[in-house]
Design an enzyme around this catalytic site. Sequence first.
Site, short mmCIF file in Angstrom:
data_model
loop_
_atom_site.label_atom_id
_atom_site.label_comp_id
_atom_site.label_asym_id
_atom_site.label_seq_id
_atom_site.Cartn_x
_atom_site.Cartn_y
_atom_site.Cartn_z
N PRO A 14 9.16 -9.21 -6.55
CA PRO A 14 9.27 -10.63 -6.84
C PRO A 14 9.15 -10.98 -8.32
O PRO A 14 8.33 -10.40 -9.04
CB PRO A 14 8.11 -11.26 -6.06
CG PRO A 14 7.43 -10.19 -5.33
CD PRO A 14 8.07 -8.90 -5.65
N ASN A 15 9.97 -11.91 -8.72
CA ASN A 15 10.01 -12.51 -10.06
C ASN A 15 10.56 -11.58 -11.14
O ASN A 15 10.70 -12.01 -12.28
CB ASN A 15 8.63 -13.04 -10.46
CG ASN A 15 8.19 -14.16 -9.57
OD1 ASN A 15 8.93 -15.11 -9.33
ND2 ASN A 15 6.99 -14.05 -9.02
N ARG A 22 10.56 -14.62 -18.45
CA ARG A 22 9.22 -14.80 -17.88
C ARG A 22 8.19 -14.06 -18.72
O ARG A 22 8.20 -12.84 -18.80
CB ARG A 22 9.19 -14.25 -16.45
CG ARG A 22 7.84 -14.30 -15.82
CD ARG A 22 7.84 -13.59 -14.48
NE ARG A 22 6.50 -13.57 -13.95
CZ ARG A 22 5.99 -12.57 -13.26
NH1 ARG A 22 6.73 -11.51 -12.98
NH2 ARG A 22 4.76 -12.61 -12.81
N TYR A 27 5.74 -9.01 -20.26
CA TYR A 27 6.73 -8.18 -19.58
C TYR A 27 7.88 -7.71 -20.48
O TYR A 27 8.74 -6.96 -20.02
CB TYR A 27 7.31 -8.93 -18.37
CG TYR A 27 6.24 -9.30 -17.37
CD1 TYR A 27 5.66 -8.32 -16.57
CD2 TYR A 27 5.81 -10.61 -17.24
CE1 TYR A 27 4.66 -8.64 -15.67
CE2 TYR A 27 4.82 -10.94 -16.33
CZ TYR A 27 4.25 -9.96 -15.55
OH TYR A 27 3.27 -10.28 -14.65
N ASN A 78 8.83 -1.04 -8.20
CA ASN A 78 7.91 -1.96 -8.84
C ASN A 78 7.67 -3.07 -7.83
O ASN A 78 8.46 -4.00 -7.72
CB ASN A 78 8.50 -2.54 -10.14
CG ASN A 78 7.53 -3.45 -10.85
OD1 ASN A 78 6.58 -3.96 -10.26
ND2 ASN A 78 7.77 -3.68 -12.13
N ALA A 81 4.00 -8.44 -7.45
CA ALA A 81 2.82 -9.05 -6.82
C ALA A 81 2.46 -8.40 -5.49
O ALA A 81 1.28 -8.37 -5.12
CB ALA A 81 3.06 -10.55 -6.62
N HIS A 84 -0.59 -5.78 -4.94
CA HIS A 84 -2.01 -6.09 -4.84
C HIS A 84 -2.47 -6.48 -3.44
O HIS A 84 -3.67 -6.49 -3.19
CB HIS A 84 -2.35 -7.20 -5.84
CG HIS A 84 -1.75 -6.95 -7.17
ND1 HIS A 84 -2.12 -5.89 -7.97
CD2 HIS A 84 -0.74 -7.59 -7.84
CE1 HIS A 84 -1.39 -5.91 -9.08
NE2 HIS A 84 -0.55 -6.92 -9.03
N ASP A 91 2.47 0.35 4.02
CA ASP A 91 2.74 1.10 5.24
C ASP A 91 4.17 1.63 5.28
O ASP A 91 4.42 2.74 5.76
CB ASP A 91 2.46 0.25 6.48
CG ASP A 91 0.96 0.04 6.72
OD1 ASP A 91 0.14 0.68 6.03
OD2 ASP A 91 0.62 -0.76 7.61
N GLU A 102 5.46 4.44 -8.25
CA GLU A 102 5.19 3.02 -8.48
C GLU A 102 5.24 2.76 -9.98
O GLU A 102 4.66 3.53 -10.76
CB GLU A 102 3.80 2.71 -7.92
CG GLU A 102 3.27 1.33 -8.18
CD GLU A 102 1.82 1.17 -7.71
OE1 GLU A 102 1.29 0.08 -7.93
OE2 GLU A 102 1.23 2.13 -7.16
N HIS A 104 4.95 -0.26 -13.16
CA HIS A 104 4.59 -1.60 -13.63
C HIS A 104 4.90 -1.68 -15.12
O HIS A 104 4.51 -0.78 -15.87
CB HIS A 104 3.12 -1.91 -13.37
CG HIS A 104 2.80 -1.90 -11.92
ND1 HIS A 104 3.15 -2.92 -11.07
CD2 HIS A 104 2.20 -0.95 -11.15
CE1 HIS A 104 2.78 -2.61 -9.84
NE2 HIS A 104 2.21 -1.41 -9.87
N ARG A 111 -5.35 -6.24 -17.16
CA ARG A 111 -5.01 -7.64 -16.89
C ARG A 111 -6.07 -8.30 -16.01
O ARG A 111 -7.18 -7.78 -15.86
CB ARG A 111 -3.61 -7.71 -16.26
CG ARG A 111 -2.59 -7.13 -17.26
CD ARG A 111 -1.18 -7.45 -16.96
NE ARG A 111 -0.96 -8.88 -16.81
CZ ARG A 111 0.03 -9.38 -16.09
NH1 ARG A 111 0.88 -8.57 -15.48
NH2 ARG A 111 0.20 -10.68 -16.00
#
Length: 151
Positions: A14-15, A22, A27, A78, A81, A84, A91, A102, A104, A111
């Site tokens: 997301p985003n 953004r 980022y 990635n 959100a 977290h 799963d 993963e 980021h 952060r």
Amino acid sequence: MNNVRPRVLVIHGPNLNLLGRREPNVYGSLSLDEIDRRLREKAGALGLDLEIVQTNHEGVMVETIQKAMQGYAGIVINPAAFTHYSIAVRDALAAVSVPSVEVHLSNIYTREEFRRHSVVAPVVDGQISGLGPLGYLLALEAVAAMAGEEK
């Protein structure tokens, strides 16, 4: 002779479609299209085919992860959100038996407190955090290497 190139899923959460606009101080200034262009170049050099998906929807992310069971060599993800709190994404990653990394862009461990925990980290093969767009390229290299070891 079989010239089928291994396929890797790249999943942006997301985003991330807003990259470049953004919070560039967090980022970076590259757009998602530019990151994807770099990933495709790197994939070509590694002899990989990529499928790249960006989604703002948890269910779409879960279904995309599940696609990895259909002949994919690995996943670069990635979860943004969803990192977290999404047990569903966690799963799904645990259910697929392909190498996964993963990623980021920012260092989640420097952060806000709520960003410092990843429910995904325990079920992926590795995590790259805080290296900006380079993290995606390194994750792709890692997935390629892990996929090659499994043969």
